[in-house]
Design an enzyme around this catalytic site. Structure first.
Site, PDB file in Angstrom:
ATOM      1  CB  SER A  25      -0.871  -0.422   1.408  1.00  0.00           C
ATOM      2  OG  SER A  25      -2.015  -0.457   0.308  1.00  0.00           O
ATOM      3  CB  THR A  57      -3.301   2.578   2.937  1.00  0.00           C
ATOM      4  OG1 THR A  57      -2.472   1.192   2.734  1.00  0.00           O
ATOM      5  CG2 THR A  57      -2.527   3.544   2.913  1.00  0.00           C
ATOM      6  CE1 TYR A  58       0.651  -3.334   4.092  1.00  0.00           C
ATOM      7  CE2 TYR A  58      -1.719  -3.171   3.594  1.00  0.00           C
ATOM      8  CZ  TYR A  58      -0.262  -3.811   3.001  1.00  0.00           C
ATOM      9  OH  TYR A  58      -0.696  -4.627   1.693  1.00  0.00           O
ATOM     10  CB  ALA A  74      -6.301  -0.402  -4.710  1.00  0.00           C
TER      11      ALA A  74
END
Length: 120
Positions: A25, A57-58, A74
Site C-alpha cells: 500500500s 491503508t497501511y 489500489a
C-alpha cells in the site's frame, strides 16, 4: 471511555511512486517512519491535498533516506506522482491520558523541514 486522537502526521509529503501492480500500500522511507513515530504495517489515513481524496491503508518500509512516498496496489489509483499528501495515524486513549503527537512538515523533496511535538 476511549477517545481517538492524532498520534503521528507527515504533512505535505510528495508522492514519488505510483505502482498499481505492486503488492502493498503506502511505501514510506524507513527514516520517515521512525521520525514520525510510526511502525511498519500500521494503519494510516492518507489525505491527498492535490485532489481531496482520502483513503485508509497501511505502511510498508521503503529504503532509508530514499525519501520515497509510494502508493501501491489500489491506493495508486488515488494519486499521481507529485501530488501532496498528508499521512496520519491515530491512537486510542483515556480522556485524561496524555499522548505524544509527532508532526513532520515536509519540503518539496520529502526532506523534513520541521518537527513538531504536541500533547494530545
Amino acid at each position: 471511555m476511549l477517545i481517538t486522537v492524532l498520534k503521528s502526521k507527515i504533512h505535505n509529503a510528495r508522492v514519488t511512486v505510483c505502482n498499481v501492480d505492486y503488492e502493498g500500500s503506502l511505501s514510506l522511507d524507513e527514516e520517515l517512519i521512525k521520525q514520525a513515530n510510526l511502525r511498519p504495517y500500521e494503519k494510516v489515513l492518507v489525505a491527498n491535498v492535490t485532489n481531496g481524496e482520502r483513503f485508509e491503508t497501511y505502511i510498508i518500509p521503503a529504503p532509508a533516506n530514499s525519501r520515497e512516498v509510494g502508493l501501491n496496489g489500489a491506493a495508486a489509483r488515488s494519486a499521481v506522482v507529485g501530488d501532496r499528501v498528508i499521512v496520519m495515524a491515530f491512537a486510542m486513549k483515556e480522556p485524561d491520558e496524555e499522548v505524544d503527537t509527532t508532526v513532520l512538515i515536509m519540503d518539496e523533496e520529502n526532506n523534513i523541514k520541521e518537527v513538531k511535538k504536541l500533547k494530545a
